[in-house]
Design an enzyme around this catalytic site. Structure first.
Site, PDB file in Angstrom:
ATOM      1  N   LYS A  73      69.841 126.088  47.799  1.00  0.00           N
ATOM      2  CA  LYS A  73      69.101 124.857  47.523  1.00  0.00           C
ATOM      3  C   LYS A  73      69.943 123.741  46.919  1.00  0.00           C
ATOM      4  O   LYS A  73      69.454 122.628  46.750  1.00  0.00           O
ATOM      5  CB  LYS A  73      67.938 125.154  46.577  1.00  0.00           C
ATOM      6  CG  LYS A  73      68.382 125.550  45.173  1.00  0.00           C
ATOM      7  CD  LYS A  73      67.198 125.640  44.224  1.00  0.00           C
ATOM      8  CE  LYS A  73      67.659 125.868  42.795  1.00  0.00           C
ATOM      9  NZ  LYS A  73      66.556 125.810  41.825  1.00  0.00           N
ATOM     10  N   ILE A 111      58.466 128.768  50.920  1.00  0.00           N
ATOM     11  CA  ILE A 111      58.705 127.808  49.849  1.00  0.00           C
ATOM     12  C   ILE A 111      59.821 126.868  50.302  1.00  0.00           C
ATOM     13  O   ILE A 111      60.957 127.289  50.521  1.00  0.00           O
ATOM     14  CB  ILE A 111      59.077 128.492  48.524  1.00  0.00           C
ATOM     15  CG1 ILE A 111      57.862 129.174  47.902  1.00  0.00           C
ATOM     16  CG2 ILE A 111      59.603 127.475  47.524  1.00  0.00           C
ATOM     17  CD1 ILE A 111      57.503 130.506  48.463  1.00  0.00           C
ATOM     18  N   LYS A 115      63.016 117.643  49.823  1.00  0.00           N
ATOM     19  CA  LYS A 115      64.194 117.105  50.493  1.00  0.00           C
ATOM     20  C   LYS A 115      64.162 117.355  51.997  1.00  0.00           C
ATOM     21  O   LYS A 115      65.026 116.867  52.740  1.00  0.00           O
ATOM     22  CB  LYS A 115      65.454 117.694  49.871  1.00  0.00           C
ATOM     23  CG  LYS A 115      65.596 117.351  48.398  1.00  0.00           C
ATOM     24  CD  LYS A 115      66.731 118.088  47.747  1.00  0.00           C
ATOM     25  CE  LYS A 115      66.766 117.835  46.242  1.00  0.00           C
ATOM     26  NZ  LYS A 115      65.597 118.377  45.531  1.00  0.00           N
ATOM     27  N   LYS A 127      66.394 123.120  55.660  1.00  0.00           N
ATOM     28  CA  LYS A 127      65.050 123.538  55.260  1.00  0.00           C
ATOM     29  C   LYS A 127      63.997 122.964  56.205  1.00  0.00           C
ATOM     30  O   LYS A 127      62.979 123.608  56.484  1.00  0.00           O
ATOM     31  CB  LYS A 127      64.771 123.112  53.816  1.00  0.00           C
ATOM     32  CG  LYS A 127      65.608 123.839  52.781  1.00  0.00           C
ATOM     33  CD  LYS A 127      65.291 125.326  52.724  1.00  0.00           C
ATOM     34  CE  LYS A 127      63.971 125.601  52.048  1.00  0.00           C
ATOM     35  NZ  LYS A 127      63.707 127.058  51.907  1.00  0.00           N
ATOM     36  N   ASN A 152      61.551 119.091  41.756  1.00  0.00           N
ATOM     37  CA  ASN A 152      62.397 119.797  40.793  1.00  0.00           C
ATOM     38  C   ASN A 152      61.547 120.645  39.853  1.00  0.00           C
ATOM     39  O   ASN A 152      60.583 120.153  39.275  1.00  0.00           O
ATOM     40  CB  ASN A 152      63.219 118.792  39.981  1.00  0.00           C
ATOM     41  CG  ASN A 152      64.187 118.024  40.849  1.00  0.00           C
ATOM     42  OD1 ASN A 152      65.212 118.555  41.260  1.00  0.00           O
ATOM     43  ND2 ASN A 152      63.859 116.777  41.152  1.00  0.00           N
ATOM     44  N   LEU A 154      61.452 122.579  36.425  1.00  0.00           N
ATOM     45  CA  LEU A 154      62.161 122.605  35.140  1.00  0.00           C
ATOM     46  C   LEU A 154      62.573 124.022  34.764  1.00  0.00           C
ATOM     47  O   LEU A 154      61.757 124.945  34.791  1.00  0.00           O
ATOM     48  CB  LEU A 154      61.266 122.031  34.038  1.00  0.00           C
ATOM     49  CG  LEU A 154      61.115 120.507  34.007  1.00  0.00           C
ATOM     50  CD1 LEU A 154      60.065 120.112  32.992  1.00  0.00           C
ATOM     51  CD2 LEU A 154      62.437 119.836  33.690  1.00  0.00           C
ATOM     52  N   GLY A 155      63.829 124.183  34.395  1.00  0.00           N
ATOM     53  CA  GLY A 155      64.310 125.471  33.916  1.00  0.00           C
ATOM     54  C   GLY A 155      64.725 126.434  35.005  1.00  0.00           C
ATOM     55  O   GLY A 155      65.236 127.509  34.713  1.00  0.00           O
ATOM     56  N   SER A 156      64.510 126.071  36.285  1.00  0.00           N
ATOM     57  CA  SER A 156      64.928 126.949  37.366  1.00  0.00           C
ATOM     58  C   SER A 156      66.438 126.892  37.522  1.00  0.00           C
ATOM     59  O   SER A 156      67.113 125.996  37.005  1.00  0.00           O
ATOM     60  CB  SER A 156      64.242 126.557  38.681  1.00  0.00           C
ATOM     61  OG  SER A 156      64.631 125.251  39.080  1.00  0.00           O
TER      62      SER A 156
END
Length: 277
Positions: A73, A111, A115, A127, A152, A154-156
């Site tokens: 990704k 998933i 983008k 993708k 986005n 968060l924290g990934s």
């Protein structure tokens, strides 16, 4: 005696990197065992590019629901390694889609990413191709294919939060491409809940684009993280923006930021990075 990185055998260095990946899997397994001990689950390691390995898993476990989140990704990495994006994001997805149809999986949730909308980079394009293949397979069998798109999380892994946190811990600077840049964010629990809801409610060929609320200015996020750490921006921790000379390069700057996520400033000679674009 301490060994510098340059003294290490290259083969050993690559094995060290592999071991770090294994450590992540080990920690995940321990977390699941500790926090969800009442669940019946099994962790297996495999490469979605390997059709035979995936076929073995489908045959052994006979899943009724598949949540396909395996992908490369990171935009800058895929610009530099486009063949890997094609092999994993496209061929890997094709393997899973074909096997889902052959094994009469009830529902397949892919998933994807925001983008993939009018893609401007290799990752987004790969993708989007994967989305098209999955959606076009709705007519090939009894499996229902549903796609979800995220911004986005968060924290990934690879998100801007761990990047900024690491930069603060190192004493700065925090690197922000432009004061005007904004991004949409959601938390990991929100992302998981929405994927499950898509799996439950999606019926046939839908593409879910989640409402991620209001956009957040990246510069504000950086300032808040610095202050939450008990520090002061541009005093304790510098925020390193693109310099004025960079901004004068307009089109070349804009294109480099879109395609690569970074640029080399001709004036200050620094690489200006990035959070995932």
């Amino acid at each position: 005696m301490s060994l510098k990185k340059s003294h290490l055998n290259p083969h050993y260095q690559s094995r060290r990197k592999l071991n770090l990946g294994n450590l992540a899997h080990f920690e995940l397994q321990n977390q699941l065992i500790t926090e969800f001990s009442d669940l019946n689950f099994e962790i297996v390691i495999g490469d979605i590019r390997s059709f035979d390995r995936m076929k073995n898993l489908f045959t052994s476990f006979k899943p009724k629901y598949v949540f396909h989140a395996a992908a490369y990704k990171h935009v800058p990495l895929m610009e530099d390694n486009p063949s890997e994006a094609l092999l994993t994001n496209i061929r890997g997805t094709k393997n899973l889609v074909d096997l889902a149809i052959d094994n009469i999986v009830h529902k397949f949730v892919m998933i994807s990413t925001d983008k993939a909308v009018n893609p401007t980079n290799v990752m987004g394009a790969s993708k989007r191709i994967a989305e098209i293949y999955a959606q076009s397979s709705n007519s090939k069998g009894n499996t229902k294919f549903v796609t979800t798109r995220f911004g986005n999380v968060l924290g990934s892994n690879g998100s801007v939060i761990p990047l900024f946190k690491r930069q603060i811990e190192q004493g700065g600077p925090i690197t922000v491409t432009d004061d005007r840049v904004t991004r949409f964010f959601m938390t990991i629990p929100e992302a998981c809940q929405l994927v499950l809801e898509a799996g439950a409610t999606g019926n046939h060929g839908e593409i879910y684009v989640f409402d991620m609320g209001k956009p957040v200015k990246i510069i504000d996020l950086a300032i808040n993280m610095i202050r939450l750490s008990g520090l002061i921006e541009n005093q304790d921790i510098e925020i390193n923006n693109i310099c004025e000379e960079c901004k004068k390069e307009d089109e070349s700057v804009k294109q480099n930021l879109i395609m690569h996520g970074y640029k080399i400033c001709k004036s200050c000679n620094l690489a200006k990075t990035i959070f995932p674009i």
